[in-house]
Design a protein around this motif. Structure first.
Motif, PDB file in Angstrom:
ATOM      1  N   ASP A 524       0.821  -1.214   0.000  1.00 24.37           N
ATOM      2  CA  ASP A 524       0.000   0.000   0.000  1.00 24.37           C
ATOM      3  C   ASP A 524       0.850   1.258   0.000  1.00 24.37           C
ATOM      4  O   ASP A 524       0.502   2.265  -0.631  1.00 24.37           O
ATOM      5  CB  ASP A 524      -0.921   0.025   1.232  1.00 24.37           C
ATOM      6  N   ARG A 644       3.630  -5.103 -10.067  1.00 18.70           N
ATOM      7  CA  ARG A 644       3.400  -5.434  -8.651  1.00 18.70           C
ATOM      8  C   ARG A 644       4.618  -6.120  -8.045  1.00 18.70           C
ATOM      9  O   ARG A 644       5.010  -5.824  -6.903  1.00 18.70           O
ATOM     10  CB  ARG A 644       2.171  -6.345  -8.532  1.00 18.70           C
ATOM     11  N   ARG A 647       7.307  -3.572  -7.443  1.00 21.97           N
ATOM     12  CA  ARG A 647       6.992  -2.768  -6.264  1.00 21.97           C
ATOM     13  C   ARG A 647       7.327  -3.533  -4.983  1.00 21.97           C
ATOM     14  O   ARG A 647       7.853  -2.956  -4.022  1.00 21.97           O
ATOM     15  CB  ARG A 647       5.517  -2.374  -6.266  1.00 21.97           C
ATOM     16  N   GLN A 693       5.586   7.543 -13.634  1.00 18.36           N
ATOM     17  CA  GLN A 693       6.045   6.425 -12.817  1.00 18.36           C
ATOM     18  C   GLN A 693       7.312   5.799 -13.391  1.00 18.36           C
ATOM     19  O   GLN A 693       8.243   5.465 -12.640  1.00 18.36           O
ATOM     20  CB  GLN A 693       4.930   5.381 -12.721  1.00 18.36           C
ATOM     21  N   ALA A 847       1.621   8.335  -6.758  1.00 19.17           N
ATOM     22  CA  ALA A 847       1.686   7.143  -7.610  1.00 19.17           C
ATOM     23  C   ALA A 847       3.107   6.852  -8.051  1.00 19.17           C
ATOM     24  O   ALA A 847       3.505   5.684  -8.167  1.00 19.17           O
ATOM     25  CB  ALA A 847       0.781   7.330  -8.826  1.00 19.17           C
ATOM     26  N   TYR A 852       0.111   4.043  -2.966  1.00 19.49           N
ATOM     27  CA  TYR A 852      -1.249   3.870  -3.446  1.00 19.49           C
ATOM     28  C   TYR A 852      -2.260   4.393  -2.433  1.00 19.49           C
ATOM     29  O   TYR A 852      -3.303   4.950  -2.814  1.00 19.49           O
ATOM     30  CB  TYR A 852      -1.515   2.392  -3.735  1.00 19.49           C
ATOM     31  N   THR A 856      -4.936   7.269  -3.354  1.00 12.97           N
ATOM     32  CA  THR A 856      -6.353   6.931  -3.181  1.00 12.97           C
ATOM     33  C   THR A 856      -7.049   7.922  -2.268  1.00 12.97           C
ATOM     34  O   THR A 856      -8.199   8.324  -2.516  1.00 12.97           O
ATOM     35  CB  THR A 856      -6.479   5.504  -2.630  1.00 12.97           C
ATOM     36  N   LEU A 935      -5.426   2.679 -10.415  1.00 19.01           N
ATOM     37  CA  LEU A 935      -4.429   2.476  -9.359  1.00 19.01           C
ATOM     38  C   LEU A 935      -4.690   1.175  -8.600  1.00 19.01           C
ATOM     39  O   LEU A 935      -3.752   0.462  -8.229  1.00 19.01           O
ATOM     40  CB  LEU A 935      -4.430   3.664  -8.407  1.00 19.01           C
ATOM     41  N   ALA A 936      -5.977   0.859  -8.352  1.00 19.63           N
ATOM     42  CA  ALA A 936      -6.297  -0.394  -7.675  1.00 19.63           C
ATOM     43  C   ALA A 936      -5.931  -1.590  -8.547  1.00 19.63           C
ATOM     44  O   ALA A 936      -5.433  -2.609  -8.049  1.00 19.63           O
ATOM     45  CB  ALA A 936      -7.784  -0.421  -7.313  1.00 19.63           C
ATOM     46  N   GLU A 938      -3.545  -1.619 -10.821  1.00 16.03           N
ATOM     47  CA  GLU A 938      -2.084  -1.695 -10.813  1.00 16.03           C
ATOM     48  C   GLU A 938      -1.583  -2.342  -9.533  1.00 16.03           C
ATOM     49  O   GLU A 938      -0.676  -3.179  -9.558  1.00 16.03           O
ATOM     50  CB  GLU A 938      -1.500  -0.295 -10.965  1.00 16.03           C
ATOM     51  N   GLN A 939      -2.167  -1.993  -8.413  1.00 19.62           N
ATOM     52  CA  GLN A 939      -1.724  -2.529  -7.127  1.00 19.62           C
ATOM     53  C   GLN A 939      -2.135  -3.978  -6.933  1.00 19.62           C
ATOM     54  O   GLN A 939      -1.453  -4.731  -6.234  1.00 19.62           O
ATOM     55  CB  GLN A 939      -2.286  -1.690  -5.975  1.00 19.62           C
ATOM     56  N   CYS A 945     -10.961  -2.175  -7.009  1.00 23.36           N
ATOM     57  CA  CYS A 945     -11.097  -1.802  -8.420  1.00 23.36           C
ATOM     58  C   CYS A 945     -12.530  -2.000  -8.888  1.00 23.36           C
ATOM     59  O   CYS A 945     -13.114  -1.120  -9.544  1.00 23.36           O
ATOM     60  CB  CYS A 945     -10.133  -2.636  -9.267  1.00 23.36           C
TER      61      CYS A 945
END
Length: 983
Positions: A524, A644, A647, A693, A847, A852, A856, A935-936, A938-939, A945
């Protein structure tokens, strides 16, 4: 006082030498073969005989017992003691400061070849052999068979131990043989009687070397010794061409071992001139023999270093002892002598402290430098794969008679310890030959070679390789045989294939990417950006980041997507054809309602080879956009999984430049992803976000490692795509410098440089009387965003106002300097920039950092603070206040016609303004919901999402029910994204 000073000098220099050697040996063990040696030791202690590292069974058993008792630190410390003992034996008894300097060069050079395996024991035994030969040459052991029996029999017992510790004991026998030949030739040349003493020693040690754990067969020994020679790393060779180039470019870090090697060679050659001719010849023959062998094969290089260091120490000792004679008579020290002694002691103490500190920080070894860390690290990707395969054997999913074969021997080494059920066995040469057969069978399958793949006893193939090219070819070729092989494991940098029909579930990347419950996720919160480049003091206090399985997994997903893209797209087209065929005979279709016909789908399917070209017959059945969607979703799954995983890799090792480079590469692939490119065309904020990014990730990699060529090239690509010509030219030039030996520079480099220079001249010619903001805008329009950003950063905010602030923030983010933008952006800028612009900047900075949760929160606040949308009436007070204003305006008009026009203008103006307000509010909410969903996605938070997409659809339903028209391209994106996560 003279006696005390002499005693200090006698022990101080050798102590420092041994301490430096100990610290060099105290490095983290990452060589994969340590695990196969431990597995061999485990088998030996348990009474099992698998043939694994059979010729080093004694060393393996000692390693296993040490590891079982003291763990990894005990093994590494034990290796450090062996290296320190090697340095002490090379220096010899009564070592002086001069001999220590010679041995110190050998220790520095040896720092490049200190893996945790029995070869370090061989270094020690080679030094012991040279010491014994030196005593033999000096006459201490002449006649030793009768008068001094232990001079030979102790060597005999030592060689029995060595023969059971490492196959390199044969090199010791060869050294004794070369010494015997040289000594015999020298005596014959001088007319002296032939001396059988060294030949007796040679025969005795050759017999000792045959006392291994099994009756040695000549071919077995030859194969194992040959395997040792072929298993060489050319990057460690001091003969490589890029060593001289690195010195020319003043890249000295990491070059200490190679530089010490050549200094040892040069000084060693000069030292033979000062030694008595007979001794010099006998010592020179083994010296030159191993040097030539090192030039032929780098695996001989560390043994030459040991021989060269010991020989140089003895040459220096003989030279200065012969020159000085017996000078042990003490004389009183004058005041000048005391001052000189203090100065010498200070210089010696400072130098010793500096060398010990450099050894602790790892500066004396190959890059990357790391502080001393007595641990044993296994590749986490291989460990995880080994656990999985071991579980398959334990549960019966793989039968005991089904063999597991390996694409690379390093994987087999790790599996031998972590997956005992696999049953890795056999000598090193046999296992290496087996791995080569597997590689050939997989890599050459297109030429008709099947080899191991056709063997019915093979039930599992483990594919891993640090080189991306063979790994990609292996994935492509094995994935092409879906009817025979199933991809059952894809984690880290390892892919495992099993026989089709074995009952083991295949990897489902679509589920791994989009399933609401099991989808992989990114953290997160992002890691704080490292704003300072590496400092010289970092190795003292900052540990080297451990290898992250997630960083490797990110790259693996990208390779997998590249190698399987065509096959999966063709498969998706065939599935869609099956859907159409089923719908024709009355079966229900599964495509989402409302997808418009798109000719691009037909083009994609025809190019896949499964649909006939329309020119050859009747046109194919109309496909529709759903077929293109089916083709592209599997491709996008790899890209999202790569982001992901990268990250997670950054979170696990926030100071690892490779993790940030992998993250930037994942975003580059996401930028070119067909599905995201389509969304970016309809909703440009998505494409802008990906550029920010990617640039931020590559730039952070360069902060941590300014010489990382892949990051320079990736950042140049991002800049070039945005037409940041000056910034792209700088990065392409840096890439060329950092990767000069890796290949040619991009072909458009010269043309780009000319374009930048022309644009710069044009800006300078027209910017004389312009304000700061206008000069920045002029530079930006000409593709000189770097010049524009510098102009803004070097000026005060008062010189360009809110418009300049917005431009400066936009350029900072686009250039990848998101950390600076985030630090500079403050709440007081909201009024100057406007709420929507300010929030959008905050979303981009969050981002870019992988925050995230922060992005958000900003978007949620934007949704919650928006004015209610369509279908909700204004209050009565607002209505009567507006009516009163209309009445007053009508009363001011001179005649009835003007009064009517005023009423109509007020009415239509109010309706238009109200409608514009509703459209703005709806668009704001739509963008916020869509960015939240992106973004959801991507995470990997698929539940969130789906909720954001449902909120966007509910908003549009309310607008549609109210009779308002709100044609937004985001509707198409939301429909596609909804179908994506519900597949």
């Amino acid at each position: 006082m003279g006696t005390a000073a002499r005693k200090v000098r006698e022990w101080a220099a050798p102590t420092v030498l041994v301490g430096i050697a100990f610290l060099l040996g105290l490095s983290t063990a990452r060589n994969a073969d340590v695990w196969s040696h431990l597995a061999s030791g485990r088998d030996a202690v348990s009474g099992l005989w698998t043939g694994l590292h059979a010729l080093s069974c004694l060393a393996n058993a000692v390693m296993f017992l040490t590891f079982s008792t003291l763990g990894g630190p005990g093994l590494v410390v034990g290796k450090a003691f062996v290296v320190a003992a090697t340095a002490a034996v090379m220096a010899g008894a009564g070592a002086t400061s001069r001999t220590v300097v010679g041995v110190l060069l050998a220790v520095f050079a040896l720092g490049a070849w200190l893996p945790l395996n029995p070869i370090c024991v061989s270094y020690l035994f080679v030094a012991i052999t040279l010491s014994a030969l030196d005593r033999l040459q000096s006459g201490d052991a002449i006649g030793g068979w009768g008068r001094r029996p232990w001079s030979h029999w102790t060597s005999f017992l030592a060689y029995i131990v060595w023969a059971n510790a490492d196959v390199w004991c044969l090199l010791g026998v060869a050294l004794v043989g070369m010494h015997a030949v040289a000594r015999s030739v020298a005596r014959v040349a001088r007319g002296e009687p032939f001396d059988w003493e060294p030949w007796r020693l040679f025969a005795l040690l050759a017999a000792a070397s045959a006392c291994g754990p099994i009756p040695w067969h000549v071919s077995t020994v030859a194969r194992e010794f040959g395997h040792q020679l072929t298993n060489a790393d050319p990057a460690l060779s001091p003969f490589r061409a890029d060593f001289a180039r690195g010195l020319r470019d003043r890249q000295l870090l990491g070059a200490v071992p190679a530089a010490a090697f050549w200094l040892l060679v040069g000084i060693g050659l000069l030292s033979f001139r000062q030694v008595e001719k007979g001794k010099a010849w006998v010592r020179f023959v083994p010296w030159i023999g191993l040097f030539l062998a090192s030039a032929f094969d780098v695996r001989f290089a560390p043994f030459f270093v040991v021989v060269g260091g010991a020989t140089l120490a003895r040459n220096i000792r003989d030279t200065y002892v012969d020159a000085s004679g017996d000078s042990a008579v003490e004389t009183p020290m004058s005041r000048g002598d005391r001052l000189r002694a203090v100065i010498r002691a200070s210089v010696f103490g400072t130098t010793a402290a500096g060398l010990l500190a450099a050894a602790w920080a790892g500066w004396l070894q190959s890059l990357p430098s790391e502080r001393r860390n007595w641990t044993v690290e296994a590749d986490p990707s291989l460990v995880r794969a080994a656990d999985e395969v071991n579980r398959w054997y334990s549960t019966g999913a793989l039968k005991a008679n089904q063999r597991t074969v390996f694409f690379a021997q390093e994987a087999e080494d790790v599996f031998s310890w972590f997956a005992p059920a696999v049953g890795v066995s056999g000598p090193d040469s046999q296992r290496a030959t087996g791995a080569e057969r597997v590689r050939d069978a997989i890599l050459l399958v297109e030429r008709g070679s099947t080899g191991e793949l056709a063997d019915a006893s093979v039930g599992c193939i483990v594919v891993s390789d640090p080189n991306r090219v063979p790994f990609a070819v292996a994935l492509r070729n094995l994935n092409a045989f879906t009817e025979k092989w199933t991809l059952a494991h894809l984690r880290g940098r390892v892919a495992v294939f099993v026989r089709a029909g074995s009952g083991i579930e295949s990897v489902n990347l679509t589920s791994r990417a989009y399933d609401p419950v099991t989808a992989d996720r990114a953290p997160d919160k992002g890691e704080p950006a490292v704003t300072t480049p590496p400092q010289w003091s970092d190795p003292f206090v900052v540990p080297r980041p451990s290898r992250s399985i997630d960083r490797d997994e990110s790259v693996t997903y990208l390779i997998h997507e590249e190698t399987t893209r065509g096959r999966r797209m063709v498969g998706a087209a065939e599935r869609f054809l099956a859907i159409l065929a089923a719908s024709v005979v009355g079966a229900p279709g599964c495509g989402p309602v409302g997808w418009a016909v798109d000719q691009r789908a037909t083009i994609l399917a025809v190019s896949g080879g499964n649909v006939p070209d329309p020119s050859r017959g009747p046109p194919p059945v109309a496909f529709g956009r759903f077929v293109a969607f089916l083709m592209l979703t599997d491709v996008s799954a790899d890209h999202y999984l790569a982001v992901r995983a990268a990250r997670r890799g950054v979170a696990a090792a926030p100071r690892d430049p490779g993790a940030y480079a992998a993250l930037g590469e994942a975003y580059l692939y996401l930028l070119s992803d067909p599905l995201e490119s389509n969304w970016g065309g309809d909703f440009p904020a998505i494409r802008r976000l990906r550029r920010v990014q990617a640039a931020a990730a590559f730039r952070q990699a360069l902060v941590l490692d300014p010489g990382l060529s892949s990051a320079h090239f990736g950042l140049a690509q991002v800049y070039f795509e945005q037409q940041f010509l000056d910034l792209a030219a700088v990065e392409f030039s840096s890439f060329e410098q950092s990767a000069r030996g890796a290949g040619q520079s991009p072909v458009h480099m010269a043309e780009l440089a000319r374009a930048v220079e022309a644009a710069r001249q044009q800006v300078e010619a027209n910017a004389a009387n312009l304000s700061v903001l206008d000069r920045a805008r002029l530079a930006e329009r000409n593709g000189l965003q770097g010049m524009a950003l510098d102009a803004l950063l070097q000026s005060d905010v008062a010189a360009f106002g809110s418009a300049g602030i917005a431009l400066e923030m936009d350029l900072l983010l686009a250039a990848g300097r998101a950390d600076e933008a985030r630090a500079w952006l403050a709440p007081e800028h909201r009024n100057a920039l406007g709420g929507s612009v300010y929030d959008w900047l905050r979303v981009q900075t969050a981002a870019a950092a992988g925050d995230y949760a922060g992005a958000t929160a900003v978007l949620r606040a934007q949704v919650e603070t928006a004015t209610p949308g369509a279908g909700q009436p204004i209050s009565g007070a607002e209505f009567w206040a507006g009516a009163d204003l209309v009445r007053k305006n009508v009363a001011k008009q001179p005649n009835g016609r003007q009064k009517v026009l005023t009423v109509l203008a007020s009415l239509f103006g109010g309706l238009s303004g109200y409608g514009g307000q509703l459209a703005f509010e709806s668009q704001t909410k739509t963008e916020a919901y869509l960015l939240l969903a992106v973004l959801a996605l991507e995470q990997g938070d698929m539940t969130a999402c789906a909720a954001h997409l449902e909120s966007a659809r509910s908003l549009w339903e309310n607008i549609d029910k109210s009779g308002e028209r709100f044609p937004s391209p985001a509707r198409t994106v939301v429909r596609q994204m909804t179908s994506l996560i519900h597949r």
